[in-house]
Design an enzyme around this catalytic site. Sequence first.
Site, PDB file in Angstrom:
ATOM      1  N   LYS A   5     -27.190 -64.578  39.319  1.00  0.00           N
ATOM      2  CA  LYS A   5     -26.587 -65.304  40.451  1.00  0.00           C
ATOM      3  C   LYS A   5     -26.282 -64.257  41.523  1.00  0.00           C
ATOM      4  O   LYS A   5     -25.268 -63.558  41.466  1.00  0.00           O
ATOM      5  CB  LYS A   5     -25.303 -66.000  39.984  1.00  0.00           C
ATOM      6  CG  LYS A   5     -24.921 -67.253  40.751  1.00  0.00           C
ATOM      7  CD  LYS A   5     -24.657 -67.055  42.211  1.00  0.00           C
ATOM      8  CE  LYS A   5     -23.288 -66.510  42.521  1.00  0.00           C
ATOM      9  NZ  LYS A   5     -23.126 -66.179  43.966  1.00  0.00           N
ATOM     10  N   GLU A  14     -17.397 -54.436  37.025  1.00  0.00           N
ATOM     11  CA  GLU A  14     -17.397 -53.297  37.960  1.00  0.00           C
ATOM     12  C   GLU A  14     -16.775 -53.786  39.251  1.00  0.00           C
ATOM     13  O   GLU A  14     -17.369 -54.595  39.975  1.00  0.00           O
ATOM     14  CB  GLU A  14     -18.823 -52.809  38.204  1.00  0.00           C
ATOM     15  CG  GLU A  14     -19.344 -51.986  37.042  1.00  0.00           C
ATOM     16  CD  GLU A  14     -20.725 -51.421  37.296  1.00  0.00           C
ATOM     17  OE1 GLU A  14     -21.328 -50.965  36.332  1.00  0.00           O
ATOM     18  OE2 GLU A  14     -21.184 -51.452  38.447  1.00  0.00           O
TER      19      GLU A  14
HETATM   20  P1  NAD Z   1     -16.983 -61.002  45.360  1.00  0.00           P
HETATM   21  O1  NAD Z   1     -16.145 -60.783  44.155  1.00  0.00           O
HETATM   22  O2  NAD Z   1     -16.473 -61.865  46.437  1.00  0.00           O
HETATM   23  O3  NAD Z   1     -18.399 -61.634  44.943  1.00  0.00           O
HETATM   24  C1  NAD Z   1     -19.253 -61.015  44.014  1.00  0.00           C
HETATM   25  C2  NAD Z   1     -20.088 -62.085  43.342  1.00  0.00           C
HETATM   26  O4  NAD Z   1     -19.241 -62.919  42.579  1.00  0.00           O
HETATM   27  C3  NAD Z   1     -20.839 -63.010  44.307  1.00  0.00           C
HETATM   28  O5  NAD Z   1     -22.116 -63.298  43.768  1.00  0.00           O
HETATM   29  C4  NAD Z   1     -19.969 -64.256  44.311  1.00  0.00           C
HETATM   30  O6  NAD Z   1     -20.661 -65.439  44.620  1.00  0.00           O
HETATM   31  C5  NAD Z   1     -19.488 -64.275  42.874  1.00  0.00           C
HETATM   32  N1  NAD Z   1     -18.261 -65.030  42.629  1.00  0.00           N
HETATM   33  C6  NAD Z   1     -17.225 -65.255  43.486  1.00  0.00           C
HETATM   34  N2  NAD Z   1     -16.288 -66.018  42.872  1.00  0.00           N
HETATM   35  C7  NAD Z   1     -16.736 -66.259  41.606  1.00  0.00           C
HETATM   36  C8  NAD Z   1     -16.221 -66.979  40.506  1.00  0.00           C
HETATM   37  N3  NAD Z   1     -15.051 -67.610  40.544  1.00  0.00           N
HETATM   38  N4  NAD Z   1     -16.955 -67.007  39.370  1.00  0.00           N
HETATM   39  C9  NAD Z   1     -18.145 -66.375  39.287  1.00  0.00           C
HETATM   40  N5  NAD Z   1     -18.693 -65.697  40.308  1.00  0.00           N
HETATM   41  C10 NAD Z   1     -17.985 -65.624  41.455  1.00  0.00           C
HETATM   42  O7  NAD Z   1     -17.367 -59.554  45.890  1.00  0.00           O
HETATM   43  P2  NAD Z   1     -18.179 -59.192  47.218  1.00  0.00           P
HETATM   44  O8  NAD Z   1     -17.282 -59.413  48.383  1.00  0.00           O
HETATM   45  O9  NAD Z   1     -19.508 -59.862  47.154  1.00  0.00           O
HETATM   46  O10 NAD Z   1     -18.434 -57.624  46.983  1.00  0.00           O
HETATM   47  C11 NAD Z   1     -17.556 -56.618  47.369  1.00  0.00           C
HETATM   48  C12 NAD Z   1     -16.726 -56.142  46.191  1.00  0.00           C
HETATM   49  O11 NAD Z   1     -17.577 -55.638  45.154  1.00  0.00           O
HETATM   50  C13 NAD Z   1     -15.812 -54.979  46.547  1.00  0.00           C
HETATM   51  O12 NAD Z   1     -14.554 -55.185  45.984  1.00  0.00           O
HETATM   52  C14 NAD Z   1     -16.486 -53.785  45.887  1.00  0.00           C
HETATM   53  O13 NAD Z   1     -15.643 -52.710  45.592  1.00  0.00           O
HETATM   54  C15 NAD Z   1     -17.064 -54.403  44.666  1.00  0.00           C
HETATM   55  N6  NAD Z   1     -18.143 -53.565  44.123  1.00  0.00           N
HETATM   56  C16 NAD Z   1     -17.894 -52.845  42.988  1.00  0.00           C
HETATM   57  C17 NAD Z   1     -18.875 -52.006  42.462  1.00  0.00           C
HETATM   58  C18 NAD Z   1     -18.615 -51.185  41.233  1.00  0.00           C
HETATM   59  O14 NAD Z   1     -19.571 -50.683  40.656  1.00  0.00           O
HETATM   60  N7  NAD Z   1     -17.375 -51.010  40.792  1.00  0.00           N
HETATM   61  C19 NAD Z   1     -20.110 -51.908  43.102  1.00  0.00           C
HETATM   62  C20 NAD Z   1     -20.322 -52.650  44.258  1.00  0.00           C
HETATM   63  C21 NAD Z   1     -19.321 -53.489  44.759  1.00  0.00           C
END
Ligand code: NAD
Length: 503
Positions: free
Chosen positions: A190, A265
Site C-alpha cells: 500500500k 520505521e
Molecule cells: P504517514 O504515517 O502519514 O503515512 C505513511 C503511510 O501510512 C502511508 O502509506 C499512509 O497512507 C499510511 N497510513 C496512514 N494512516 C494509516 C493507518 N491508520 N493504517 C495504515 N496505514 C496508514 O507518514 P508520511 O507523512 O507518509 O511520511 C513521513 C513520515 O515517515 C515521517 O515521520 C518520517 O520520519 C517517517 N519515515 C521514517 C523512516 C524510517 O526509516 N524511520 C523512513 C522514511 C520516513
Amino acid sequence: MSVLDDNISKLDGFLARFRETGIQNRIAGQDVAGSQGVFQTLSPVDTSVICDVAHGAAADIDKAANAAHDAFAAWRDLPAAERRRIIIRIAEGIEARAEEIALCECWDTGQAYKFMSKAALRGAENFRYFADQVVQARDGQHLKSPTLMNITTRVPIGPVGVITPWNTPFMLSTWKIAPALAAGCTVVHKPAEASPLTARLLVEIAEAAGLPPGVLNTVNGFGEGAGKALCEHPKIKAIAFVGESGTGSKIVKQGADTLKRNHLELGGKNPVIVFDDADLDRALDAAIFMIYSINGERCTSSSRLLVQDTIRDAFEAKLVERVNAIKVGHPLDPTTEVGPLVSQDHFDKVTRYFDIATQEGATIAAGGETVGDAGYFVRPTLFTQAHNKMRIAQEEIFGPVLTSIPFSTEAEALEMANDTAYGLTGYLWTNDLTRALRFTDTLEAGMIWVNSENVRHLPTPFGGVKASGIGRDGGDWSFDFYMEQKHIGFATGQHKITKLGAL
Ligand code: NAD
C-alpha cells in the site's frame, strides 16, 4: 535544449500512459479498478493533476490478500536459485528504467533529480543485495544436546503487508519488498497516496522479470481505508511500516486482533553534535547535507544542531552563508538542491513552524519564507537562539529546516541529545576518541555515525529506538522479520520419557 527541458520532455513521454489510463491497482497480475473509484495525484511543482489513481479500500485489500495467500506456497517452494534469478532480473529491470523511475519520482514528490537518480539505483542495489542471500536465508543452526539432535530452520512467515510513505517512496519500498520476496513471502503493498507513480513501475518491472502473479500486489488508497484494512486482514501475517510515529501506534492497534508482527520505521528529531575539537569544515558539510538534501524530508535528517558554545558564532555564520546559497528550484533541473515540499498539507505544516519559531523567541537566521506563487517551495531555513525545550527542537518538522542550539559541556550535550521522544540517528563530531566512545555508548539512537554523515551499508542494522520505531532492517535482521525460526529435535537414542498413568 537545456537538461531541464530535456528531462521535462522525457517525463512527458513517461507520463502519457498514466494520463490515458490512470494507475490501476495490480492484483494477481491483473489491473483492477478501485472499489471506491479514483483519487488524483498532483505534482507539487505546479499543483497540476498528474493522473487518476485507483482508490482502494477493504474490498480491494481483501482481493489482494487472497491473491498473496494463494501465490504463497508456490513462491515459498520455488528453488532458491530460481527465486534468486527472478530477484536479480528485477534489479536489472530497475536499472534499465532508472531514468523513468527518477523522473516520475521527482514529479510526484518534488524531490530533486540530483538525489532521486541515485535513489532509483539504490532500489536496484537492495534487490541485488537480498538476492545474494536467498540461498542461505533458510539455513539454521545445529544445537546438539545429550539426547537430541536439535536443528533450527527458517521459513517465510507468509503473505505480508508493506505500507510506505511519500519521501523517497521507490527506494523505501524496495528496502522492504526485496527482503520479503527473497525470504519467500508474498506481498501486498500500500504505497502513500501522495506518491503512487513509482510503486506502479515497481510491480510492472517485477512481473516483467518473471515474478509470478500474486506474489507482489499493489493496492492504492488512503491510510484509514486501504492501510487499516491491510493491518486488520487475517491472511496478512506481518506489516512492515514506514511512516510517522503516530501512525505507527495505529498500525499496532489495528493489527492487535489478528496478532500481527509489526516492524515500524518511524520519525526522528536527530541531533548532530559538534564539539570544538572536530574537523569543522567536514562537520559543516555533513550537517548541511543531512538536513537540506532530499528536501529535509528524510527520517534520518540531522534536524537539531547541538554546537559547542566556543565555536557557535563562527559555525552558525558559515552555516547561514551556505544555507542562503542552497539552490531551490525545479526538481528536474539537475543543479537543483531543494525542490518543492510534497503537498499542500505538508507545506502548511512546515511553514507553520516559521511562525512557531518566532513565537517561541528563536531567530530565523536564514530562510523562513516561501518561494514563488505556484507549487510548494520554501527556502532552506535555519533557526538560531533556540533551546532544546522549544517545539522547533522537539517536533519533527520534516522539511529543510534546522534548529541550532548551543551547549557548553559534554554532559549538557548528551542530556539535550537524549531529551527527545525520538531515537533514530545521531551524528557526533569530535576528534577525541575517548569522548566518542563514551558519548556513543549513552546516546539514545538506533544508528550513530561519528565524524560522518549517514552512509548506509546494507549489511548493518537500520532502525530506531523510543518513538522512532521497533525492529531492524538490513543484513540478516530483515530475514528475522520476514521469517519464522523453527526448532526440530530428533531423538538420538532411547532417552528416558517420564511415564504418567503407568506403574
Ligand atoms: P504517514 O504515517 O502519514 O503515512 C505513511 C503511510 O501510512 C502511508 O502509506 C499512509 O497512507 C499510511 N497510513 C496512514 N494512516 C494509516 C493507518 N491508520 N493504517 C495504515 N496505514 C496508514 O507518514 P508520511 O507523512 O507518509 O511520511 C513521513 C513520515 O515517515 C515521517 O515521520 C518520517 O520520519 C517517517 N519515515 C521514517 C523512516 C524510517 O526509516 N524511520 C523512513 C522514511 C520516513
